[in-house]
Every structure is written in structure tokens, then in C-alpha cells.
Design an enzyme around this catalytic site. Structure first.
Site, short mmCIF file in Angstrom:
data_model
loop_
_atom_site.label_atom_id
_atom_site.label_comp_id
_atom_site.label_asym_id
_atom_site.label_seq_id
_atom_site.Cartn_x
_atom_site.Cartn_y
_atom_site.Cartn_z
N GLY A 152 24.32 -13.85 32.16
CA GLY A 152 23.31 -13.67 33.22
C GLY A 152 22.35 -14.84 33.19
O GLY A 152 22.08 -15.41 32.12
N GLY A 165 19.27 -14.79 35.43
CA GLY A 165 18.31 -14.35 36.44
C GLY A 165 16.92 -14.20 35.86
O GLY A 165 16.57 -14.87 34.88
N ASN A 166 16.16 -13.28 36.44
CA ASN A 166 14.74 -13.07 36.08
C ASN A 166 14.51 -12.69 34.63
O ASN A 166 13.46 -12.97 34.08
CB ASN A 166 14.18 -11.91 36.92
N ALA A 167 15.48 -12.00 34.03
CA ALA A 167 15.30 -11.56 32.64
C ALA A 167 15.78 -12.66 31.69
O ALA A 167 15.12 -12.96 30.70
CB ALA A 167 16.08 -10.28 32.40
N LYS A 191 14.84 5.61 40.29
CA LYS A 191 15.54 4.37 40.64
C LYS A 191 16.04 4.47 42.06
O LYS A 191 16.33 5.57 42.54
CB LYS A 191 16.75 4.16 39.72
N1 GLU Z 1 14.07 -2.66 37.20
C1 GLU Z 1 13.34 -2.75 35.96
C2 GLU Z 1 13.98 -1.84 34.92
O1 GLU Z 1 15.14 -1.50 35.01
C3 GLU Z 1 11.85 -2.55 36.13
C4 GLU Z 1 11.42 -1.23 36.68
C5 GLU Z 1 9.94 -1.14 37.01
O2 GLU Z 1 9.21 -2.10 36.83
O3 GLU Z 1 9.55 -0.07 37.47
O4 GLU Z 1 13.38 -1.50 33.94
#
Ligand code: GLU
Length: 416
Positions: free
Chosen positions: A219, A221-223, A107
Site C-alpha cells: 500500500g 496511501g494515507n496510512a 462504517k
Molecule cells: N477509516 C478509519 C478507520 O478505519 C478512520 C475512521 C474514523 O476516523 O472515524 O479506522
């Protein structure tokens, strides 16, 4: 380090320790899993629009790569700090193992407020960050993607910078790119879609009809937006939602597309016609059947957990529930589909993108969707089996499944 900074990663190790007890792991193995292989901290000087240089701090952490290259998103937020990145990369190791995709956990992020920056400043910041981390990422090393406040455009800038620094055009070095540069169909809505598949499995075991189910979401957003749309199409009622600025409530249900249009126009769900104004945290405790945290970590805590009224919590955010709150929800008989399972749809389609990039051959949206459904369904069954077998919460069950897979990989490599 402030107290808050020091605590999140420590807290996030608690389910690991519970899983380790069930799996009877030796303390030295737990030590390895509690440590990061590598963490890069960079400073990024950016020429701002006012002519002054501002120095930002960026991170990229690789938690464990026994199962494959590190994989995980990149977060742009004022709350980004070492402790948060350590937790998020650790959760990615667990998540990738839960869904059985061949990655370790990684990350990254930058401490910044992108909402206060111009597009030019954001591009210079991103390119500066990408140039700094270019040597430690790679298609077989560590593959970034988006997370909170990062977009396909930002992924494109990182790819471009990586291509320039290394001289190699390797689209699989980053995922969730635009389709025109090797992105995958279905990636944009994948976290919501995967969460929807998890919800379908959970309501089956709970015997909870989706038609007429009241859904509350923290939230927008995208999710959150895609899962709300899928649930709405199944006849569920979206009774409450919030974003970082405001919350809205309507017992009769709200139309997700209209909410998104309103937010696109006004930058917030605030003032959505026909809805009552509530606070950004009210969706956690309103009367509903399904609650979906889809914002940031540490939202359901020991202070509000006993007020949660939902029968099912589907965690689309990373780390929304503290261990103390988890215990309270479990005691109340609330079924929690944990983050490392429920929000794994995003990284799963990232994996599909990486596979397609390596083949140079691209799938239709239907193929991606069918594969995602299979991965999410199998992961749910694996975790649910541990849940039944050991009579533990779903989160611990997910950790048991994941930790066993990581330990098997570490053993096969002779690392432990
Ligand atoms: N940020 C997203 C997560 O927390 C996706 C990570 C990714 O696609 O590598 O799972």
C-alpha cells in the site's frame, strides 16, 4: 450473495468467539455482539457527465452503540458490499473500545470506482449519498470519516449536505475535514502516526532495533506514506512498497518522500528509479524485519502466511490477515500488532477533532500528537497485558480487552 460476499463477516467473528470463550461470555451476549443494530442501504441516482443517470448503492451500518455514538469511515471502492461494510463496522466497535474512546462502531461506503469518475460526478454522488443518510447520522448518533479512496474534500461535501438537510451547522457530525471547516491538526497523517507509536511499543517488547530494520509495506496511501517517513527518520530501510497497480523493491532502501513525489507525478510507484519491479503482493513475503499491510483486507491468507519472513507485522489496513493466516503467523513466532490496535490512530484523532468541534476550541499539532501518543501507548499496554496473562495472540488479546469494555457498557445500560 456470492460466496465471497457471505464469508468475510463470518470470518471476522472468529476472534470475537475466541475472546468470548476466554471471558466466559454467555452465548446470548455473543449473539448481541454478532448482530448489527442498524444497517441502511440506499440507492443513489447520479447524473453522469454523459447525460445518463447511473444508480449507485451506498451503505451505512451501525454495529453497536453501547459505548457511544457509532463512528467509522466511508469507503468508495468497487468491492464495497453489505458483507464488507458489516465487517468494517464491527471492527470499528472493537477498535474504538481497544483505544478506549467513547464510541461504538459504524462504517459506510459506496460501490463505485472513484478513479474512473470526474470530480463533478464524485461530488454529485457524495451529495446524493449524504442526503440519503443525513437522518441517520449526527454528532450524537453516528459520525462518518474517510476510509479507502475518500478525502477531506468528500467530508466537506457530506458536511455541507448535512447542514442543508438539517439546517444545523454542526461540524462534529463528520471528521477528517479541512482545517478551515473545523478539521483537527494532525488528522491527515494520524493513522500512520498512530501505527508508528504502536511500532515503537512493539519493537521495545521484541528487542528489535529500528535502526537498520528492513521494512516492507503493501500500500502507498494515507496510512503507508507517513509511517514510512517516520520509520525512515528512525534509520529503518524501506525495502519494498506497492500500490494497487505495481510493486517496487530495493534492498538498499528507498526514500519515502521521493516515492510519494514519484507516485504523485505518475499515479503509481511503478518505475521508481533504482528499484526492481515486483508484484503488488510481493511485499508480503519479501525478506524484511517489519511488514506493514496498508492496503485492503484478506491479503495474508493460508496460501502465503508461511512465506512471511518479517518478525513483526503492523496492520495498518483493516482486516488484512485471515484467521487461518493469523494462526500460521502465531505458530511461526511472528508478532502481529493487530489492525484494531495498530491502525486506531486515525479514529483517535477523529475523536480529538470531534471533541474540539464540540468545545469550539482548537489544539496545536503538538497537543494532538502528545495525546495520540498517550492513547496508543496505553492501548498497547492494555492489550499486551492480556496477551501475557492469557498467553494468546495479540489479536485475541485486543478482542478480550475491547469485548470486556463493550459488555460492561451493555450491562450498565441494562441491555444484557
Ligand atoms: N477509516 C478509519 C478507520 O478505519 C478512520 C475512521 C474514523 O476516523 O472515524 O479506522
Amino acid at each position: 450473495m456470492s460466496e465471497k460476499e457471505g464469508s468475510l463477516f463470518e470470518e471476522s467473528l472468529k476472534p470475537l468467539r475466541r475472546a468470548a470463550t476466554i471471558l466466559k461470555l454467555e452465548p446470548d451476549v455473543v449473539d448481541v455482539l454478532s448482530s448489527h443494530e442498524r444497517i441502511l442501504i440506499v440507492s443513489i441516482p447520479v447524473k453522469m457527465d454523459n447525460g445518463k443517470v447511473k444508480v449507485f448503492t451506498g451503505y451505512r451500518a451501525q454495529h453497536n452503540t453501547a459505548r457511544g455514538p457509532a463512528k467509522g469511515g466511508t469507503r468508495y471502492h468497487s468491492g464495497v458490499c453489505l458483507d464488507e461494510i458489516k465487517s468494517l463496522s464491527f471492527w470499528m466497535s472493537i477498535k474504538n473500545a481497544v483505544v478506549g474512546i467513547p464510541y461504538g462502531g459504524g462504517k459506510g461506503g459506496i460501490t463505485c470506482n472513484p478513479k474512473e469518475m470526474s470530480v463533478g460526478e464524485l461530488e454529485r454522488l457524495t451529495r446524493g449519498y449524504a442526503a440519503q443518510i443525513a437522518r441517520s447520522i449526527g454528532v450524537d448518533k453516528d459520525i462518518p470519516a474517510p476510509d479507502v479512496n475518500t478525502t477531506a474534500q468528500i467530508m466537506g461535501w457530506i458536511a455541507d449536505e448535512y447542514y442543508k438537510v438539517t439546517g444545523e451547522i454542526v461540524p462534529g457530525v463528520i471528521t477528517s475535514k479541512a482545517l478551515s471547516i473545523g478539521g483537527s491538526r494532525g488528522r491527515g497523517k494520524a493513522t500512520g502516526r498512530g501505527g508508528f507509536f504502536t511500532t515503537l511499543e512493539a519493537v521495545k517488547v521484541l528487542n528489535l532495533p529500528l535502526k537498520g530494520a528492513r521494512v516492507s509495506i503493501q500500500g502507498w496511501g494515507n496510512a503507508a506514506q507517513p509511517i514510512a517517513q517516520y520509520l525512515h527518520e528512525m534509520g529503518a530501510k524501506i525495502v519494498a512498497v506497492s500500490d494497487s497497480a505495481a510493486g517496487v523493491y530495493n534492498a538498499d532502501g528507498m526514500n519515502p518522500m521521493a516515492l510519494t513525489e514519484h507516485k504523485t507525478k505518475t499515479k503509481s510507484v511503478k518505475g521508481f528509479p533504482g528499484a526492481k519491479a515486483v508484484s503488488t503482493v510481493d511485499p508480503i513475503t519479501v525478506d524484511c524485519d517489519i511488514f506493514i499491510p496498508a492496503a485492503l483486507e484478506t491479503q495474508i491468507t493460508e496460501k502465503n502466511a508461511d512465506k512471511v519472513k518479517a518478525k513483526l507485522v503492523v496492520e495498518l489496513a483493516n482486516g488484512p490477515t485471515t484467521p487461518e493466516a493469523d494462526k500460521i503467523l502465531h505458530e511461526k513466532g511472528i508478532f502481529v500488532a493487530p489492525d484494531v490496535l495498530a491502525n486506531a490512530g486515525g479514529v483517535t484523532v477523529s475523536y480529538f477533532e470531534w471533541v474540539q468541534n464540540r468545545m469550539g476550541y482548537y489544539w496545536s499539532e503538538e497537543e494532538v500528537d502528545e495525546k495520540l501518543k498517550r492513547v496508543m501507548g496505553e492501548a498497547f499496554k492494555d492489550v499486551y497485558q492480556s496477551y501475557k496473562q492469557y498467553k494468546i495472540e495479540m489479536r485475541t488479546a485486543a478482542y478480550v480487552t475491547a469485548v470486556q469494555r463493550i459488555v460492561d457498557a451493555m450491562r450498565a445500560l441494562g441491555r444484557i
